[in-house]
Design an enzyme around this catalytic site. Sequence first.
Site, PDB file in Angstrom:
ATOM      1  N   ASN A 144      41.895  38.163  36.475  1.00 34.72           N
ATOM      2  CA  ASN A 144      41.994  37.904  37.937  1.00 34.72           C
ATOM      3  C   ASN A 144      42.933  36.625  38.418  1.00 34.72           C
ATOM      4  OD1 ASN A 144      40.902  37.725  41.029  1.00 34.72           O
ATOM      5  ND2 ASN A 144      40.676  35.601  40.150  1.00 34.72           N
ATOM      6  N   TYR A 169      56.793  38.034  41.987  1.00 38.18           N
ATOM      7  CA  TYR A 169      55.356  38.302  42.078  1.00 38.18           C
ATOM      8  C   TYR A 169      55.327  39.858  42.037  1.00 38.18           C
ATOM      9  CZ  TYR A 169      50.661  38.730  44.247  1.00 38.18           C
ATOM     10  OH  TYR A 169      49.218  39.099  44.432  1.00 38.18           O
TER      11      TYR A 169
HETATM   12  P1  NAD Z   1      43.643  32.077  44.846  1.00 41.48           P
HETATM   13  O1  NAD Z   1      44.777  31.433  44.912  1.00 41.48           O
HETATM   14  O2  NAD Z   1      42.743  32.054  46.138  1.00 41.48           O
HETATM   15  O3  NAD Z   1      42.872  32.032  43.672  1.00 41.48           O
HETATM   16  C1  NAD Z   1      43.140  32.150  42.257  1.00 41.48           C
HETATM   17  C2  NAD Z   1      42.495  31.444  41.254  1.00 41.48           C
HETATM   18  O4  NAD Z   1      43.274  31.664  40.019  1.00 41.48           O
HETATM   19  C3  NAD Z   1      42.213  29.842  41.664  1.00 41.48           C
HETATM   20  O5  NAD Z   1      40.967  29.416  41.373  1.00 41.48           O
HETATM   21  C4  NAD Z   1      43.234  29.381  40.692  1.00 41.48           C
HETATM   22  O6  NAD Z   1      43.022  28.052  40.107  1.00 41.48           O
HETATM   23  C5  NAD Z   1      42.973  30.162  39.535  1.00 41.48           C
HETATM   24  N1  NAD Z   1      44.403  30.107  38.810  1.00 41.48           N
HETATM   25  C6  NAD Z   1      45.741  30.103  38.970  1.00 41.48           C
HETATM   26  N2  NAD Z   1      46.392  29.903  37.810  1.00 41.48           N
HETATM   27  C7  NAD Z   1      45.696  29.675  36.789  1.00 41.48           C
HETATM   28  C8  NAD Z   1      45.945  29.530  35.437  1.00 41.48           C
HETATM   29  N3  NAD Z   1      47.171  29.344  35.124  1.00 41.48           N
HETATM   30  N4  NAD Z   1      44.966  29.578  34.425  1.00 41.48           N
HETATM   31  C9  NAD Z   1      43.486  29.648  35.189  1.00 41.48           C
HETATM   32  N5  NAD Z   1      43.366  29.888  36.401  1.00 41.48           N
HETATM   33  C10 NAD Z   1      44.447  30.015  37.396  1.00 41.48           C
HETATM   34  O7  NAD Z   1      43.975  33.847  44.537  1.00 41.48           O
HETATM   35  P2  NAD Z   1      43.321  35.151  45.482  1.00 41.48           P
HETATM   36  O8  NAD Z   1      43.748  35.442  46.516  1.00 41.48           O
HETATM   37  O9  NAD Z   1      41.935  34.961  45.074  1.00 41.48           O
HETATM   38  O10 NAD Z   1      43.727  35.981  44.018  1.00 41.48           O
HETATM   39  C11 NAD Z   1      43.246  36.624  42.842  1.00 41.48           C
HETATM   40  C12 NAD Z   1      44.127  37.619  42.152  1.00 41.48           C
HETATM   41  O11 NAD Z   1      44.107  38.772  43.128  1.00 41.48           O
HETATM   42  C13 NAD Z   1      45.490  37.272  41.846  1.00 41.48           C
HETATM   43  O12 NAD Z   1      45.946  37.784  40.575  1.00 41.48           O
HETATM   44  C14 NAD Z   1      46.397  37.733  42.793  1.00 41.48           C
HETATM   45  O13 NAD Z   1      47.423  37.954  42.709  1.00 41.48           O
HETATM   46  C15 NAD Z   1      45.649  38.982  43.425  1.00 41.48           C
HETATM   47  N6  NAD Z   1      45.823  39.532  44.619  1.00 41.48           N
HETATM   48  C16 NAD Z   1      45.370  38.731  45.776  1.00 41.48           C
HETATM   49  C17 NAD Z   1      45.798  39.290  47.077  1.00 41.48           C
HETATM   50  C18 NAD Z   1      45.144  38.471  48.220  1.00 41.48           C
HETATM   51  O14 NAD Z   1      45.836  38.928  49.333  1.00 41.48           O
HETATM   52  N7  NAD Z   1      44.296  37.493  48.242  1.00 41.48           N
HETATM   53  C19 NAD Z   1      46.328  40.374  47.384  1.00 41.48           C
HETATM   54  C20 NAD Z   1      46.826  41.225  46.030  1.00 41.48           C
HETATM   55  C21 NAD Z   1      46.556  40.712  44.672  1.00 41.48           C
END
Ligand code: NAD
Length: 255
Positions: free
Chosen positions: A90, A156
């Site tokens: 994730n 991205y």
């Molecule tokens: P977020 O930024 O709110 O949380 C991401 C988490 O990943 C954080 O806890 C961060 O500290 C951790 N993280 C980042 N880099 C890291 C690393 N190098 N090593 C370990 N941990 C790391 O993001 P989110 O919105 O919860 O997104 C989670 C996933 O879902 C991501 O892959 C994102 O691309 C994908 N996503 C999110 C959305 C959205 O709208 N929120 C949409 C499409 C896809």
Amino acid sequence: MDRLAGKTAIITGGAVGIGRACAERMAGEGAKVAIFDVLADEGRALADALTEAGHEAAFWPVDVTDEAAVKTAIDETAARFGGLNVLVNNAGISGAPKPTDQVTEAEWDRVQAVNVKGVFFGTKHAIPHLRAAGGGSIVNLSSIAGLIGVGGVSPYHASKGAVRLMTKNDAITYAPERIRVNSIHPGYIWTPMVENHLRATSDDLEAAKAAAGSVHPLGHMGEPDDIAWAVVWLASDEAKFVTGAEIAIDGGYTA
Ligand code: NAD
């Protein structure tokens, strides 16, 4: 309550946002959860809260771009919890929103390192444990940006498209070993990532939230639990015939 009873799950990026919801829902369904994140305070606090609520949970400070750290934490998780059954890749970053001609090489490389290499490292070092368990489930977080163009964030898009096809490759490769690999493609989900993205692109957060919500046919953004319940299902034996699937959870955005 017990759809994941007896299973151990790792959630990378599990401290906040979608990953946090996955950790909470999976623990609630009986899984032992290992949270890997760079946010040590938030990750520890979540593991402590889950433990106090009667679940089995632990936190490892892990940067998913550090292969040695990923391998060590995965091996320690399996040793502590008696094996590994589920990996949720994730952890991800969006990178700064800007047109391709303004993206630096360092910005490009960092997004690929976290979003693509991080999935590779997690998968690579989880596979031996899933194999030892007689099968398992890997859930990769891609995005609507891994299915269609959204605009403004080409590193991205490239990374999430890569995750989509890594998923299909690994689904075919490991199907004979009953290791299922699927990708989830969220629309806008209200998390710190989206809040930071909207703050960077608008002075009016509430207006930006409403505008981002309105692009989905259902008329609003999703919540982290909208993704977490799908992850629970893919991790569970209810999805035992599901592999190589790309599941859009996007309020109809890509319909
Ligand atoms: P977020 O930024 O709110 O949380 C991401 C988490 O990943 C954080 O806890 C961060 O500290 C951790 N993280 C980042 N880099 C890291 C690393 N190098 N090593 C370990 N941990 C790391 O993001 P989110 O919105 O919860 O997104 C989670 C996933 O879902 C991501 O892959 C994102 O691309 C994908 N996503 C999110 C959305 C959205 O709208 N929120 C949409 C499409 C896809």
